[in-house]
Structures are given as C-alpha cells and as structure tokens.
Design an enzyme around this catalytic site. Structure first.
Site: not given
Ligand SMILES: *Cc1c(COP(=O)(O)O)cnc(C)c1O
Length: 811
Positions: A482, A606, A663, A704, A752, A754
């Site tokens: 992602k 999660h 994951r 700036y 700044c 850029d």
């Molecule tokens: C982004 C994400 C992960 C990965 O997490 P990391 O800490 O970067 O390994 C795993 N599960 C879900 C649902 C996420 O959104």
C-alpha cells in the site's frame, strides 16, 4: 569435458537411472531458470521453503534430462530417457563437482574474503588485470556455498587468472569453499560485524575465514587491523602486509592528498581517485596484490586512475516514452550479461523487451565463438529485440535474429537510432566502459532533478528472506505494498516479490491494485478499503475486497446479485479501527450462510501494540479473541479460510501468533519497528544534491522570514529538496540534518517548497555533490525521532515527483 558417468566417482553418489553418457556442461539450481540444452544438469536442492525435488517432473517435461537428487524418484517411469544420480546432499555434490573441475586448471587464483569490500575489490582487480590477461570472476556477488561453485564452474581453458570472492555466515562453510576455489593468492579485506551472530566471537570468525587461505602462496592483508594481524602472526601463513606501520611489507603513508608507498626500499607517490576511507582501503589491497604479482608502478598508476567508485550494479529507472531503462553501463562480460538478462526477463511490468549491447572486450574467446555465446544467452533468456553496438557484433549480424539493429559506435547509435521504438518497452543497456554507454542512458532516461530515491532491491530480498526465515516454512506471507509500497514504488517491488514467491499482496485502495494488474502482477491482491464505486473495477481486475462492516457487506451482495466472489473478513479485536466486533459474529455468519457463493479467502485482525513489550498481554489477548471468533466462523462455514493477525513488529516479536499467514509491511523496507536489533538492511535512501554554496557572515539571516541567523561565519549549501518533495517543514531551524560526505549538516532557517539551506561549515563539499537525506548512513528511525514522528511517516512522505531508481546486483 566431464560426462555424467563420472559423477558417481566425483560426488560419491549412485546412478538410479542412466540412459546415455551425456556431457555435463550447464549447472542449473533454479527450476525457473533451467534451460533444456543437452548438457544441463539440474541439482535438486532442498531449502527451508523450496524443494527442487518438487519440480523434477515439470523440468523433465520441459526437456531437462539430467538430474542430481537427494531422494529416490516418486514416479521413475516418467523419466524414461533421463540420467539421475542419487546423492546424500545436492549442495555437497555441486561443491565436489566444482572442485573437480577447478583441479583441472593450474592457473593462479586470487581468493578474497573478509567482511567488507569483497565485491568491489574483485571488480576493480578484474578491471585492472583484464587489460593484461583473460580473467574469470564471480558474476555479481555470487560468493556463497552455492555461488562459489557456480563461479568456479565458469573456468575454461582460455582463462589465465581467476578472481573469486567468498562469504560465509557459519562455521564449517569456508573449508568447503576452499576446496572448491583452491586459491593460490589470498586477500583478507577486513573484519567487521557482519554475520557475527553465526559465530562465538570475532576471533572464531577470523579463524574460520582464514581457512580459505590454508594453501595460498601469499596472503595480503592490512596490518592496521590489529586482531587480524595478531592471529595471522600465530598462524604463520605466508602473509604480505600493508599499512601505516614501518614493519609492513608495503608501507603506506598519506602525502599531500596522495599516498607515499614504500616497497622494497623504494618510495613512489600514488594518487587515488577516491578519498573515502573504505575506497582507499579497497584500492590499496588491489595495489598490494598487483605489486606482489610483479606489475610495475606505472601499470598500477595508470590502471588505478581509471577505476570508478560505484559498485557493480544495475539501476532500473524511468525512461522516455513510458519505457523503463536497466542501466548496466559499468562493464560487460559474459557472466554479468547473463545476470543482467535474467534480471530483464524477470521484469514483467512491460511486455516488450529490448537489449542494447556493446561488443564484449577481453573475453579471451575468438570473435565468432563469443558472438555465438552472446546470441545463445539472448535466446535462452527469452525474446528481446536486439541492438548491437561495435564492430564485432556488426561483423556477425547474421548470428542474431532478423530485425536486429547494428551500429558501429555509440555515436552512430545516438545519431541514427529511432528512439520512438522504445514506446512502452523495458530496455537493458549494457556496455563495456570504453563504449561510454552512460551517454545512451543519459539520452533514454527521463530527466532526473538532482533528488532521487534509491531503492536497493538486493537489500529488499535480503529482508524478505530474513522474515521468511523467522517463520514456519508453511506460513504464507502477504506483503503490504500500500501507499506506493511505503513510498518506494509499488510495481517494481511487487514484481520482485512475485518472483520471490510472496503469497499475497495487500493494498489500501482499488486503484493501487489496478495499477499492479496493469503492470502484469498476477499475485492475489487484497484491497483493504474497497468502496462501492470501485466494485466494478475490483472484479474485472480480480482484486479481493476486505469486508469490515455490514454497510460494505450489503453493498457488495447487492452489487454481486448472486455472482461468486472471494472476500477477506476483518475482525476488530482491540485496534478499534475497522472490523466486525464479537457481537456482530452471528449476523456475519448468517449472511455468509445465506450467500454461499461468497468465498471467505481469509479471516484477519490487526494488533494495536505489537511493537512494544508492555502491550504483549494485550496482543496475546487479541490473538486469543481472534482465534475464537475465526474458529466460530470456520465451523459454521464448513471450511477453513487463512487466518492472519501479525504485522512486521508482530512477526519479529510474537511469532506464536503467526497462524496461516502474516502481513509484512515496514520491515521489508529495512526499518525495524521494534526496539530490538534484527539483521535488516536499509532499502531506501533519499538523495539530493547541493545546488549552490555560499559564505555567510556572522549576523546575516538565511531564508524566508529571516528565521536562520548566523551566529558565526558560516558556509551554507542550498540543497535541492523542500517540503513539496516530502522533506517536512518540521526539519526547519536546526531540527533536521542531512549527510554531506558522511558528515552531518544541520538545516538552517525554514525549509522552503523546493529547497533547503544546510550548514556545511568545515565540510569539504562542492556544488553538485551528493547529499543523503535519509537511508544509508542516516537511519530513518533517527530522522523520524528528530521531528517527533515515526519511520512510517518519513518513509511514505516522499512525493511522487521524486524519481525512484531501483538498484540491483541481479537476482
Ligand atoms: C499496513 C498494514 C500492515 C503492515 O504493517 P507493518 O507494521 O508496516 O508491517 C499489516 N496489516 C494491516 C491491516 C495494515 O494496514
């Protein structure tokens, strides 16, 4: 030539099928790369995750007829006209075969080991010495238990010198490599912390590495490495030392921006094209070797001058006309060509492929044999349009497929080639140095504006394999790509992961998944935030939605109208972000039972605090709640979807919760999300350049709002990065620092849009010099801490206007 019938005595194995005594010419270990030529022998190697034995029947069907196996065949009747030998260990058999092959050559062989610098020293020696002899070396950094045998296997009668590097991670390995390589001259580069975990202590590691040199006639080392020197003294090896000490065989002292080198009572002054400590050390190893081999100082001086600092590697970058360029303009030899062609073959982002290749110089082969070899490698690695540059390729045009293009020189190519042809292609540009193919790359690549993000693909693969090694072999890996693969470029990363057999990809939005499909990524892809509007494209592109609420579930059912679909069910076990709660389970189950056309591919949750030990009890409670709920769903469904709950910190800290899949996110990119230490390599380095340098007097203001005020006289550099590139304004006024030639330079004044001004007082820098913003030498964690954020934010903030360049030594 070695024949199959000799393998029994060479490897100590037993033929279980033997039909004809074919030659053994090509060794294949990777079923994905095996070619069906007559002399190919496939070694079925068993890794933790892959087992070569699983592919034997497929390989037979593809035409491979010679096999080295560790287990009897399950259906021998299939292998009618094949030769199959049963051995105790396929790796051991490979090593014995290579050792046998090596023994047939009585040429000098330089063996290189140590912690750092092996590859660059080998490449430099190759550059310097191939002017004078026909040299064979490891392709890329093939320096392992398997890489060294494959490297040594390249030895042919026309070779006059071998230069091979060896790397080990465990005791016992070097002895075997030594038998394969049989070096006559050694270089011990230095000793650092790499692979410390494999050894009792530093001394054991040195002793083990020294096994490579048990039979050398000369061993070159730097006397300034004290532990190494002490151990060598005790061992009584035929050492040749260089260093600052007057007792060194070659005394080296700094002298006016150059080096005074005293050898056999004579002193010569040598200027090196490098100033950084590592390059100087690597270069002096080369000088020491050349002197011991009897080369003159003038030869050495001349060849040192032409060395280039960059290590050998390929760079994958964006080209004109939506093409991609693989820039491999550093050198050109047959081993490297094969690696580069394989790298090209495995890029699936573009369908059309092209190779622009120069003549290969100093191969030691007759022109015709050489050109036939090149043409053979091209065919073996799949169809690609061919462009040859140089007189030799031009003379043998008829060896290449019709439609190939030929130019006498790089200049002719640039003047006459029709660049429109490159539309949507991926192009490998590989040339010997004298052809100056960097001019071709300069013409083909999209303009880069000083700031680039460099993504090290070998480091990424290292990290992927490290995570794999911590898991049970059966646990699957979903890689989270992602947010543009955490800022590092999703399609290239996804392509590499597909090759390395990740099981799943995860993206946040449907359009991220669509972009992957457009670039020919075929892995299953989970979409975490599917929207109702995206359902059409989701199903046409075979993307799998995460279902986390009744609203989205009903919308999906409504859209599907009874059509089948794979989904991923998200349960909330304590994160309180997305997901069904335990109170919803009965209703979820009822919906699933009423819609059996919906297939639950996985059930997941999660963790909210996987990175910190203080939350471990909470994490484990999440794990238990998850398992209970998931079991309840599976039981009702009558089948078992994949279960997964771990992210990167979870994989490292809570492996007991790995279930069926994990994951993997930030850890893949080399950022350790825990406070522990794991052997991850940094993948992403953000670099920019100094656009201008100014002297500022005490009391003057900078930038700036006049927010930076010089408290003393300063030298400042204006660097080509600003908040529009993702360099946060929070780095303003001393909060942030960048690296210039390894030295930290603080941000002065406000960042700044850029550009940014940094204090380079006391640093020897010029306009145009490279600046590291984060990555190698400047850990992302530290950069994040300097503005009170987390690595995730730093990594994903770099804007897409910054070009990504992917570097690789091949795969
Ligand atoms: C982004 C994400 C992960 C990965 O997490 P990391 O800490 O970067 O390994 C795993 N599960 C879900 C649902 C996420 O959104």
């Amino acid at each position: 030539m070695i024949r199959f019938s000799q393998l029994e005595s060479i490897t100590g194995g037993k033929n279980i099928l033997f039909s004809s005594d074919t030659p053994v010419t090509t060794i294949s270990l990777d079923s994905r790369k095996a070619s069906a030529a007559e002399g190919t022998v496939f070694f079925a190697i068993r890794g933790e995750r892959h087992d070569g034995h699983d592919y034997l029947q497929n390989l037979y069907a593809q035409g491979i007829r010679q096999f080295v196996v560790e287990r009897p065949l399950s259906s021998p009747e299939v292998f009618k006209d094949a030769n199959v030998i049963l051995v105790g260990s396929a790796i051991d058999a490979l090593q014995r075969l290579a050792a046998f092959h090596r023994s047939a050559f009585s040429i000098p062989v330089v063996g290189i080991t140590g912690s750092n610098g092996k590859t660059i020293i080998k490449e430099w020696l190759f550059q310097m010495l191939s002017k004078d002899r026909v040299v064979v070396k490891n392709p890329g950094s093939y320096n392992s238990q398997i890489g060294v045998p494959l490297s040594v296997w390249q030895l042919q009668p026309h070779h006059q010198l071998g230069i091979f590097e060896a790397g080990i991670s465990r005791p016992g390995e070097m002895e075997k490599i030594a038998q394969v390589m049989q070096p006559t001259i050694g270089i011990f580069t230095n000793i650092g912390s790499a692979h410390d975990e494999g050894f009792k202590n530093r001394e054991e590691k040195i002793r083990e590495k020294l096994r490579l040199f048990d039979h050398v006639q000369t061993l070159i080392y730097c006397r300034d490495h004290k532990t190494l020197h002490d151990i060598l003294l005790k061992r009584g090896l035929p050492a040749f030392s260089w260093g600052a000490s007057p007792e060194s065989d070659l005394q080296v002292t700094p002298h006016d921006n150059a080096w005074a080198i005293r050898y056999k009572a004579q002193t010569e002054i040598l200027r090196l094209p490098f100033t950084d400590t590592a390059s100087v050390e690597n270069c002096l190893h080369c000088v020491a070797l050349l002197l011991t081999m009897g080369y003159s100082f003038s030869f050495i001086r001349e060849s040192v001058q032409s060395l280039r600092g960059v290590p050998m590697r390929m760079e994958l970058k964006e080209g004109i006309y939506q093409s991609q360029i693989i820039d491999d303009t550093y050198n050109n030899d047959l081993g490297g060509l094969e690696i580069a062609l394989q790298f090209l073959t495995h890029q699936h982002q573009k369908k059309k492929k092209r190779v622009i290749l120069s003549d290969i110089l100093e191969s030691g082969l007759e022109d015709e044999a050489l050109v036939k070899k090149i043409a053979g490698l091209l065919t073996k690695n799949g169809a690609a349009a061919f462009v040859g540059v140089g007189p030799v390729l031009g003379r043998y045009q008829n060896v290449f497929p019709a439609g190939s293009l030929f130019y006498a020189s790089t200049e002719d190519f640039l003047a006459q080639f029709d660049f429109d042809l490159l539309q949507q292609e991926i192009v490998l540009v590989k040339g010997a140095r004298v052809f100056a193919f960097e001019k071709i790359v300069g013409r083909l690549q999209r303009q880069v504006h000083g700031t680039v993000m460099e993504v090290d693909l070998n480091a990424l693969v290292h990290n992927f394999n490290y995570f794999k090694s911590t898991l049970r072999p059966s646990t699957k890996i979903m890689v989270m790509v992602k947010a543009f693969a955490y800022g590092s470029g999703s399609t290239e990363i996804a392509n590499l992961l597909q090759y390395h057999q990740a099981d799943y990809l995860g993206v946040a939005y449907a359009d991220e998944g669509v972009a992957l499909r457009k670039n020919n990524i075929t892995l299953p892809i989970m979409v975490m935030n599917p929207s109702e509007e995206s359902f059409g494209i989701l199903f046409s592109q075979n993307l799998e939605p995460e279902i986390y609420s009744f609203k989205i579930f009903h919308a999906l059912l409504n859209y599907l109208q009874g059509k089948p679909c794979k989904i991923h069910l998200k349960l909330d076990t304590g994160m309180h972000r997305l997901g069904f709660e335990s109170a919803h389970l009965d209703e979820v189950i009822a919906l699933l039972l009423a819609n059996p056309q919906i297939r639950v591919a996985s059930i997941f949750s999660h963790l909210a605090g996987a990175d910190e030990a203080t939350h471990d009890d909470f994490s484990r409670a999440q794990g238990r709640a998850f398992e209970t709920a998931a079991n309840q769903i599976s039981k009702a469904l009558g089948y078992r979807p994949l279960y997964h709950i771990l992210n990167s910190p979870g994989i490292l800290r809570l492996p007991e919760l790995q279930f069926d899949m994990v994951r993997l996110g930030i850890g893949l990119y080399g950022v350790d999300p825990t406070s522990e230490v794991h052997p991850l390599k940094p993948v992403v380095t953000l670099k920019t350049i100094i656009s201008q340098i100014k002297k500022i007097n005490q009391g003057e203001s900078i930038g700036y709002g006049r927010r930076g005020v010089a408290e003393k006289d300063l030298t400042i550099g204006t660097i080509a990065i600003g908040y529009a590139d993702g360099f946060s304004r929070a780095f303003s006024r001393g909060a942030g620092r960048v690296l210039v030639h390894g030295a930290p330079a603080k941000v002065i004044g406000n960042v700044c849009m850029d550009m940014t001004m940094v204090d380079i007082t006391g640093i020897d820098a010029r306009e145009g010099d490279e600046v590291i913003v984060f990555g190698k030498g400047l850990p992302i964690q530290d950069v994040a801490a300097s503005i009170n954020t987390i690595s995730y934010e730093i990594l994903t903030s770099t804007s897409e206007r910054v070009k990504r360049v992917f570097v690789s030594e091949g795969i």
